[in-house]
Design a protein around this motif. Sequence first.
Motif, short mmCIF file in Angstrom:
data_model
loop_
_atom_site.label_atom_id
_atom_site.label_comp_id
_atom_site.label_asym_id
_atom_site.label_seq_id
_atom_site.Cartn_x
_atom_site.Cartn_y
_atom_site.Cartn_z
N GLU A 284 -11.88 -8.71 -18.32
CA GLU A 284 -12.76 -9.23 -19.21
C GLU A 284 -13.33 -10.55 -18.41
N ARG A 285 -12.78 -11.09 -17.20
CA ARG A 285 -13.33 -12.00 -16.60
C ARG A 285 -14.26 -11.74 -15.74
N LYS A 286 -15.63 -11.74 -15.96
CA LYS A 286 -16.84 -11.08 -15.05
C LYS A 286 -16.80 -11.96 -13.76
N ASP A 287 -16.25 -13.20 -13.90
CA ASP A 287 -16.65 -14.03 -12.47
C ASP A 287 -15.51 -13.72 -11.59
N ILE A 288 -14.59 -13.13 -11.86
CA ILE A 288 -13.42 -12.70 -11.03
C ILE A 288 -13.51 -11.16 -10.58
N ASN A 289 -13.32 -11.01 -9.11
CA ASN A 289 -13.04 -9.53 -8.75
C ASN A 289 -11.50 -9.45 -8.72
N CYS A 290 -10.97 -8.76 -9.51
CA CYS A 290 -9.56 -8.57 -9.61
C CYS A 290 -9.47 -6.87 -9.09
N ILE A 291 -8.34 -6.98 -8.08
CA ILE A 291 -8.18 -5.60 -7.32
C ILE A 291 -6.89 -5.20 -7.86
N PHE A 292 -6.58 -4.18 -8.29
CA PHE A 292 -5.22 -3.66 -8.52
C PHE A 292 -5.02 -2.28 -7.60
N PRO A 293 -3.73 -2.22 -7.23
CA PRO A 293 -3.50 -0.72 -6.56
C PRO A 293 -3.60 0.24 -7.53
N PRO A 294 -3.81 1.61 -7.00
CA PRO A 294 -3.76 2.65 -7.78
C PRO A 294 -2.18 2.60 -8.57
N LEU A 295 -2.23 3.42 -9.84
CA LEU A 295 -0.89 3.31 -10.43
C LEU A 295 0.14 3.77 -9.64
N LYS A 296 0.09 4.85 -8.76
CA LYS A 296 0.99 5.40 -7.86
C LYS A 296 1.63 4.47 -7.23
N LEU A 297 0.96 3.18 -6.49
CA LEU A 297 1.29 2.18 -5.67
C LEU A 297 1.64 0.91 -6.27
N CYS A 298 1.73 0.95 -7.61
CA CYS A 298 2.48 -0.38 -8.25
C CYS A 298 3.73 -0.30 -8.31
N GLY A 299 4.53 0.84 -8.34
CA GLY A 299 5.82 1.00 -8.18
C GLY A 299 6.40 0.93 -6.92
N ASP A 300 7.59 0.76 -6.84
CA ASP A 300 8.29 0.88 -5.29
C ASP A 300 7.68 2.10 -4.53
N ASN A 301 7.40 1.97 -3.48
CA ASN A 301 6.81 3.26 -2.62
C ASN A 301 6.92 2.59 -1.02
N GLY A 302 7.40 3.91 -0.14
CA GLY A 302 7.32 3.48 0.91
C GLY A 302 5.99 3.22 1.86
N ALA A 303 4.74 3.55 1.19
CA ALA A 303 3.56 3.50 1.86
C ALA A 303 3.12 1.81 2.18
N MET A 304 3.51 1.06 0.89
CA MET A 304 3.49 -0.32 1.24
C MET A 304 4.17 -1.00 2.13
N ILE A 305 5.24 -0.56 2.61
CA ILE A 305 6.14 -0.93 3.49
C ILE A 305 5.65 -0.61 4.80
N ALA A 306 5.14 0.73 4.91
CA ALA A 306 4.88 0.99 6.26
C ALA A 306 3.61 0.35 6.63
N GLY A 307 2.49 0.12 5.41
CA GLY A 307 1.20 -0.50 5.74
C GLY A 307 1.30 -1.85 6.02
N VAL A 308 2.19 -2.65 5.76
CA VAL A 308 2.41 -4.04 5.93
C VAL A 308 3.28 -4.20 7.29
N ALA A 309 4.08 -3.20 7.51
CA ALA A 309 4.73 -3.24 8.81
C ALA A 309 3.96 -2.94 10.08
N TYR A 310 2.76 -2.14 9.83
CA TYR A 310 1.83 -2.01 10.88
C TYR A 310 1.51 -3.27 11.52
#
Length: 338
Positions: A284-310
């Motif tokens: 609803e706040r049009k002055d803000i660019n709010c970025i959400f991960p896809p639903l499958k990446l909101c919960g615990d997952n190995g991709a986020m660990i591998a991504g930041v590890a790089y």
Amino acid sequence: MFVLGIESSCDETAAAIVEDGHKIISNVVATQIPFHQIYKGVVPEIASRKHAEWILPVVRQALEQANMSLNQVDAIAATNRPGLMGSLLVGLTFGKTLAWSLNKPFIAINHMLGHLYAAHLVQDIPYPYLGLLVSGGHTIICKVNGFDDLEILGTTVDDSVGEAFDKVSKFYGLGYPGGVVIDNLAKKGNAEAAHFPVPKLDKEEHRYDVSFSGLKTAVIQQRDLFWNDKFEKTNENMCAAFQETACKTITSRLFRAVEDTGLKTVVAGGGVAANSRLRELLAERKDINCIFPPLKLCGDNGAMIAGVAYHFLARGDRSPWNTTASARIPQFKRGLKR
């Protein structure tokens, strides 16, 4: 660089392979929800035993899904904090042992950094921005200056928002996991059915902090005091009113941080980032660019660990073989970088 990321901080056994910190080659998550549902919450002993049982087949599946062998993996990463100690030790020990046996670089990852990085897996996001980390264990508003540089602005002074959802759901016997159940029931209810109290943290030191203990108590112990008699006392109405108050508690502090810092990009992460009402309020706040991960990446997952590890590995960081797990991270303080 192909990084194998392993995540086992709570009740999800997960492994993924990510190329150069952005491209997800495979992402496997084995959920333990059916084993914990009868207890209406995660049982640590059951969680750690399931991790021990599943970690090898989950990693094998991630490799098969990527059509890769272990020899083609350049480095291995695993979560080492925070989380359930027994669960953490399974993934961390497996990851370290695998890296040692293959003579591959190893890096231990803070689970919180992974959640805030999840959205980077689907799009490039320039720093700095405001980070909103909302999960079963944490509620944090921070300024994110880099992949490992968080300046904490505010956090919860008591319960996390995810814990409040779970406790309310458990008390009323709505089901598990509580956040998903309440979100679904709230869509069928009316948020005007009750006006639950919002905690007042007026001191300047709590300018961006939130609190959910009082809200949780009001919904569980004093619901009728705040009920609007024009509405029927249904679970759907209660969930809608509770969720509305919880989400607006978060967004009120987040929007204050937006105004104070001048940062117009907000990146959310964590399990509660999947909440539909929270997403609506931010949209609803049009002055803000709010970025959400896809639903499958909101919960615990190995991709986020591998991504930041790089990014740690590309910088030349490595974790020593005596790196161990930690159930908690040092107490967050405003202005402290983690």
